[in-house]
Design a protein around this motif. Structure first.
Motif, PDB file in Angstrom:
ATOM      1  N   PHE A 202      45.633 -62.260   2.071  1.00 25.89           N
ATOM      2  CA  PHE A 202      44.515 -61.702   2.820  1.00 25.89           C
ATOM      3  C   PHE A 202      43.432 -62.782   2.955  1.00 25.89           C
ATOM      4  O   PHE A 202      42.666 -63.016   2.027  1.00 25.89           O
ATOM      5  N   PRO A 203      43.347 -63.454   4.102  1.00 28.47           N
ATOM      6  CA  PRO A 203      42.404 -64.573   4.267  1.00 28.47           C
ATOM      7  C   PRO A 203      40.934 -64.166   4.212  1.00 28.47           C
ATOM      8  O   PRO A 203      40.074 -65.033   4.055  1.00 28.47           O
ATOM      9  N   GLU A 204      40.620 -62.876   4.377  1.00 30.61           N
ATOM     10  CA  GLU A 204      39.222 -62.451   4.276  1.00 30.61           C
ATOM     11  C   GLU A 204      38.718 -62.561   2.842  1.00 30.61           C
ATOM     12  O   GLU A 204      37.520 -62.624   2.600  1.00 30.61           O
ATOM     13  N   GLY A 205      39.642 -62.543   1.889  1.00 32.03           N
ATOM     14  CA  GLY A 205      39.258 -62.653   0.480  1.00 32.03           C
ATOM     15  C   GLY A 205      38.843 -61.351  -0.151  1.00 32.03           C
ATOM     16  O   GLY A 205      38.618 -61.283  -1.361  1.00 32.03           O
ATOM     17  N   THR A 206      38.713 -60.282   0.632  1.00 34.95           N
ATOM     18  CA  THR A 206      38.326 -58.976   0.116  1.00 34.95           C
ATOM     19  C   THR A 206      38.638 -57.940   1.193  1.00 34.95           C
ATOM     20  O   THR A 206      39.134 -58.277   2.267  1.00 34.95           O
ATOM     21  N   SER A 207      38.373 -56.678   0.916  1.00 40.54           N
ATOM     22  CA  SER A 207      38.651 -55.638   1.903  1.00 40.54           C
ATOM     23  C   SER A 207      37.384 -55.276   2.682  1.00 40.54           C
ATOM     24  O   SER A 207      36.267 -55.397   2.182  1.00 40.54           O
ATOM     25  N   SER A 208      37.580 -54.798   3.913  1.00 38.47           N
ATOM     26  CA  SER A 208      36.465 -54.366   4.757  1.00 38.47           C
ATOM     27  C   SER A 208      36.476 -52.843   4.843  1.00 38.47           C
ATOM     28  O   SER A 208      37.253 -52.172   4.162  1.00 38.47           O
ATOM     29  N   ASP A 209      35.639 -52.293   5.720  1.00 35.80           N
ATOM     30  CA  ASP A 209      35.596 -50.840   5.898  1.00 35.80           C
ATOM     31  C   ASP A 209      36.623 -50.351   6.910  1.00 35.80           C
ATOM     32  O   ASP A 209      36.645 -49.186   7.277  1.00 35.80           O
ATOM     33  N   GLY A 210      37.469 -51.252   7.384  1.00 35.10           N
ATOM     34  CA  GLY A 210      38.507 -50.878   8.324  1.00 35.10           C
ATOM     35  C   GLY A 210      38.077 -50.891   9.772  1.00 35.10           C
ATOM     36  O   GLY A 210      38.894 -50.657  10.666  1.00 35.10           O
ATOM     37  N   ARG A 211      36.805 -51.167  10.029  1.00 33.04           N
ATOM     38  CA  ARG A 211      36.292 -51.166  11.399  1.00 33.04           C
ATOM     39  C   ARG A 211      35.956 -52.569  11.891  1.00 33.04           C
ATOM     40  O   ARG A 211      35.390 -52.728  12.970  1.00 33.04           O
ATOM     41  N   ARG A 212      36.290 -53.559  11.126  1.00 39.32           N
ATOM     42  CA  ARG A 212      35.952 -54.936  11.493  1.00 39.32           C
ATOM     43  C   ARG A 212      36.887 -55.881  10.748  1.00 39.32           C
ATOM     44  O   ARG A 212      37.570 -55.495   9.792  1.00 39.32           O
ATOM     45  N   ILE A 213      36.878 -57.147  11.186  1.00 37.27           N
ATOM     46  CA  ILE A 213      37.602 -58.203  10.479  1.00 37.27           C
ATOM     47  C   ILE A 213      36.570 -59.184   9.962  1.00 37.27           C
ATOM     48  O   ILE A 213      35.718 -59.669  10.715  1.00 37.27           O
ATOM     49  N   LEU A 214      36.605 -59.463   8.681  1.00 35.37           N
ATOM     50  CA  LEU A 214      35.644 -60.371   8.067  1.00 35.37           C
ATOM     51  C   LEU A 214      36.059 -61.819   8.307  1.00 35.37           C
ATOM     52  O   LEU A 214      37.231 -62.096   8.595  1.00 35.37           O
ATOM     53  N   PRO A 215      35.125 -62.753   8.204  1.00 34.98           N
ATOM     54  CA  PRO A 215      35.461 -64.175   8.410  1.00 34.98           C
ATOM     55  C   PRO A 215      36.556 -64.637   7.443  1.00 34.98           C
ATOM     56  O   PRO A 215      36.554 -64.274   6.271  1.00 34.98           O
ATOM     57  N   PHE A 216      37.486 -65.423   7.954  1.00 36.76           N
ATOM     58  CA  PHE A 216      38.563 -65.949   7.122  1.00 36.76           C
ATOM     59  C   PHE A 216      38.068 -67.139   6.295  1.00 36.76           C
ATOM     60  O   PHE A 216      37.137 -67.836   6.687  1.00 36.76           O
ATOM     61  N   LYS A 217      38.726 -67.364   5.174  1.00 30.91           N
ATOM     62  CA  LYS A 217      38.390 -68.465   4.276  1.00 30.91           C
ATOM     63  C   LYS A 217      39.361 -69.623   4.504  1.00 30.91           C
ATOM     64  O   LYS A 217      40.531 -69.526   4.118  1.00 30.91           O
TER      65      LYS A 217
END
Length: 309
Positions: A202-217
């Motif tokens: 999971f390149p975001e490094g953590t989970s989101s709220d399911g409504r967006r994609i967080l910046p990748f690491k």
């Protein structure tokens, strides 16, 4: 596999992923992120919605679904042991039988929950790994149902009650945040990749709220450049988009921040009519000639393209 956490593929030198501005369950090996300015509000500053509490009928669904899932997972664990022993005799470290077996177990669990899934695209062929956006503990079932994969997670997750059963069924690959073990873990990563295992990160490094994609690491992708990995290695991006049941908060399936697993699990199991999740398997990205930053950018762009948020 992760429950709001993920891990970095090991490389010869220990690498670390970043963490989001506010996160109670921090990614394995994550370095603290810079704090946002006091006058800047980010999506994670908003408190997660309180999971709806089950009514009488909801509790009936919790019991029925919970028992059926426990039965499916229990049988999955019991049967995968003899299957693996037989498989090892004929296929060595490869998983031509137990990989699809785990996939079937995850599909059955989703069927019990009532969460409908659709898949677009085909699993890659040849040596490679998978990267995906991360929204929920449901990713364990959803992503494995889409294609046989082996999650990568921090070692502590192996002791989490309930989650540890899933890690056994899905044969999660655990990594430890210890520079002394970096080379050893890199060799284990390369060995599993050569054996045809699709390790998922999971390149975001953590989970989101399911409504967006967080910046990748970008640091996560350094592990894919290790010379010990097979030639012709490719990375397949995978996008998962959760759609909440009618009348529920759009973030219903998201599990992040301060949300506890228990109440969220009960909310999902007690939901009479579930929503659905769509999964997109994108074209694999060859690693040859790329850098960690170009790999990160290409994978992030592909996953954004398939996201329906």
């Amino acid at each position: 596999m992760s429950g709001q956490d993920s891990a970095t593929p090991p490389s010869g030198a220990a690498s670390e992923t970043g963490a989001e501005p506010r996160q109670d369950r921090q990614t394995a090996g994550a370095a603290p992120a810079a704090r946002a300015p006091a006058n800047r509000i980010t999506w994670s500053d908003e408190a997660p919605p309180e999971p709806p509490r089950p009514g009488l009928f909801g509790w009936v669904l919790v019991v029925i679904r919970g028992l059926l899932i426990a039965l499916v997972l229990g049988l999955g664990v019991l049967l995968i042991i003899p299957l693996r022993l037989i498989e090892r005799l004929f296929s060595g470290p490869r998983r031509p039988v137990t990989g699809p077996w785990v996939q079937m177990v995850c599909k059955l669990c989703l069927l019990v929950i009532g969460l409908r899934t659709t898949r677009i695209g085909k699993p890659m062929k040849g040596a490679g790994a998978v990267v995906a956006n991360h929204s929920s503990w449901l990713d364990i079932f959803v992503l494995n149902a889409a294609m046989p994969v082996f999650f990568v997670s921090k070692a502590e997750v192996a002791s989490w009650p309930g989650i540890n059963i899933l890690t056994r069924v899905t044969d999660t690959h655990f990594v430890t945040r210890d520079p002394k073990l970096a080379r050893q873990q890199a060799e284990e990563f390369a060995e599993r990749t050569r054996a045809g295992h699709r390790l998922l990160f999971f390149p975001e490094g953590t989970s989101s709220d399911g409504r967006r994609i967080l910046p990748f690491k970008p640091t996560l992708f350094q592990g894919f450049l290790d010379p010990a990995l097979p030639e012709g290695l490719a990375i397949q991006p995978m996008t998962a988009t959760y759609h909440a049941p009618k009348g529920r908060d759009p973030r219903f399936y998201g599990w992040w921040g301060s949300l506890d697993l228990g109440p969220h699990l009960l909310a999902v199991l007690s939901q009479p009519r579930q929503g659905h999740v769509s999964v997109v398997l994108h074209e694999p990205i060859p690693v040859a000639g790329e850098t960690r930053k170009t790999l990160c950018a290409a994978a992030e762009a592909a996953i954004h393209e398939g996201f329906e948020g």
